[in-house]
Motif scaffolding. Structure first.
Motif, PDB file in Angstrom:
ATOM      1  N   GLY A  16       6.225 119.194  16.506  1.00 18.77           N
ATOM      2  CA  GLY A  16       4.943 119.072  17.176  1.00 18.77           C
ATOM      3  C   GLY A  16       4.958 118.337  18.497  1.00 18.77           C
ATOM      4  O   GLY A  16       3.908 118.034  19.070  1.00 18.77           O
ATOM      5  N   HIS A  17       6.143 118.041  19.004  1.00 16.72           N
ATOM      6  CA  HIS A  17       6.273 117.383  20.304  1.00 16.72           C
ATOM      7  C   HIS A  17       6.404 118.444  21.394  1.00 16.72           C
ATOM      8  O   HIS A  17       6.645 119.624  21.109  1.00 16.72           O
ATOM      9  N   LYS A  18       6.316 118.042  22.638  1.00 16.73           N
ATOM     10  CA  LYS A  18       6.438 118.930  23.793  1.00 16.73           C
ATOM     11  C   LYS A  18       7.744 118.631  24.521  1.00 16.73           C
ATOM     12  O   LYS A  18       7.852 117.640  25.228  1.00 16.73           O
ATOM     13  N   LYS A  72       5.859 107.049  18.395  1.00 18.14           N
ATOM     14  CA  LYS A  72       4.516 107.610  18.583  1.00 18.14           C
ATOM     15  C   LYS A  72       3.489 106.788  17.825  1.00 18.14           C
ATOM     16  O   LYS A  72       2.395 106.517  18.341  1.00 18.14           O
ATOM     17  N   GLU A  73       3.818 106.356  16.612  1.00 20.01           N
ATOM     18  CA  GLU A  73       2.902 105.532  15.804  1.00 20.01           C
ATOM     19  C   GLU A  73       2.651 104.181  16.483  1.00 20.01           C
ATOM     20  O   GLU A  73       1.557 103.643  16.394  1.00 20.01           O
ATOM     21  N   LEU A  85      14.225 112.461  15.441  1.00 22.39           N
ATOM     22  CA  LEU A  85      12.823 112.789  15.143  1.00 22.39           C
ATOM     23  C   LEU A  85      12.141 111.641  14.397  1.00 22.39           C
ATOM     24  O   LEU A  85      10.967 111.339  14.653  1.00 22.39           O
ATOM     25  N   GLU A  86      12.861 111.001  13.506  1.00 20.93           N
ATOM     26  CA  GLU A  86      12.302 109.846  12.805  1.00 20.93           C
ATOM     27  C   GLU A  86      11.957 108.730  13.786  1.00 20.93           C
ATOM     28  O   GLU A  86      10.889 108.112  13.703  1.00 20.93           O
ATOM     29  N   GLN A  87      12.855 108.479  14.740  1.00 12.28           N
ATOM     30  CA  GLN A  87      12.611 107.413  15.721  1.00 12.28           C
ATOM     31  C   GLN A  87      11.495 107.791  16.694  1.00 12.28           C
ATOM     32  O   GLN A  87      10.703 106.937  17.095  1.00 12.28           O
ATOM     33  N   PHE A  88      11.414 109.066  17.071  1.00 11.57           N
ATOM     34  CA  PHE A  88      10.316 109.503  17.942  1.00 11.57           C
ATOM     35  C   PHE A  88       8.977 109.339  17.219  1.00 11.57           C
ATOM     36  O   PHE A  88       7.981 108.936  17.828  1.00 11.57           O
ATOM     37  N   GLU A 114      14.274 100.379  29.901  1.00 13.48           N
ATOM     38  CA  GLU A 114      13.366  99.369  30.428  1.00 13.48           C
ATOM     39  C   GLU A 114      11.975  99.501  29.807  1.00 13.48           C
ATOM     40  O   GLU A 114      11.294  98.494  29.615  1.00 13.48           O
ATOM     41  N   GLN A 115      11.563 100.717  29.490  1.00 16.47           N
ATOM     42  CA  GLN A 115      10.252 100.964  28.882  1.00 16.47           C
ATOM     43  C   GLN A 115      10.275 100.811  27.356  1.00 16.47           C
ATOM     44  O   GLN A 115       9.235 100.919  26.711  1.00 16.47           O
ATOM     45  N   GLY A 116      11.465 100.626  26.768  1.00 10.08           N
ATOM     46  CA  GLY A 116      11.577 100.479  25.316  1.00 10.08           C
ATOM     47  C   GLY A 116      11.350 101.778  24.568  1.00 10.08           C
ATOM     48  O   GLY A 116      10.901 101.769  23.425  1.00 10.08           O
ATOM     49  N   ARG A 117      11.685 102.897  25.186  1.00 10.99           N
ATOM     50  CA  ARG A 117      11.473 104.213  24.570  1.00 10.99           C
ATOM     51  C   ARG A 117      12.777 104.710  23.937  1.00 10.99           C
ATOM     52  O   ARG A 117      13.862 104.437  24.439  1.00 10.99           O
TER      53      ARG A 117
END
Length: 182
Positions: free
Chosen positions: A28-30, A179-180, A172-175, A97-100
């Motif tokens: 469900g991501h882009k 997102k949460e 996917l688990e980390q994404f 730097e953004q922690g993503r």
């Protein structure tokens, strides 16, 4: 959530682009194909030319904060080209730097090394990168997938195409967790 896939204009390993792309889409991501120049990128099946894929956005015109995560596909030529492009390296560094969360497979950690983001982290890769990773201050391990949480973001790495299923599940688990948290 928008997920960046950073590739060079040529040299990306097709299966390491298409399988994670499909996993991101199915979750469900882009997915967004980002490269160093507009147009399209040439994928490869090892050393043989494969398909072309249209570039959605260009580094230098887009920032890490416009994405929820980053996927770095491998192929030998792909990360070798990217690590020589300062805008691509800065784009990668921006995710840290953004922690993503950042996911990298096969030879892709070469770009991470150039971005100076492997120091103190545990990661895996294609075996020929182990000395480069160690020399950059990382701890290289020979595992199917590694999720390292050293620092503010997660780094997910895998060794090769045979590891794609585990790689996709892990990133996917980390994404989803990222997102949460937003």
């Amino acid at each position: 959530m928008r997920i960046a896939f950073l590739t060079a204009p040529a040299g990306v390993e097709q299966i390491e682009l298409t399988v994670p792309w499909r996993a991101v889409t199915d979750a469900g991501h882009k997915p967004v194909l980002v490269s160093t120049i507009p147009g399209d990128v040439r994928a490869f099946h090892h050393l043989d030319k494969a398909d072309r894929f249209p570039v959605d956005e260009v580094v230098g015109e887009v920032a890490a904060e416009s994405f929820g995560g980053l996927v770095l596909p491998g192929g030998v030529a792909n990360p070798d080209f990217l690590r020589l492009n300062e805008r691509a390296v800065s784009f990668v560094r921006g995710f840290f730097e953004q922690g993503r969360p950042v996911a990298a497979i096969c030879h892709a950690p070469w770009t991470l090394i150039e971005a100076d983001v492997v120091r103190g982290r545990v990661l895996t890769s294609w075996p020929s990168l182990r000395t480069d990773i160690r020399n950059a201050g990382g701890n290289w391990v020979d595992e199917q997938v590694v999720v390292c949480d050293h620092g503010p973001n997660k780094l997910i790495t895998s060794r090769k195409p045979d590891d794609l299923k585990a790689f996709c599940e892990a990133f996917l688990e980390q994404f989803a967790k990222a997102k949460e948290a937003v």
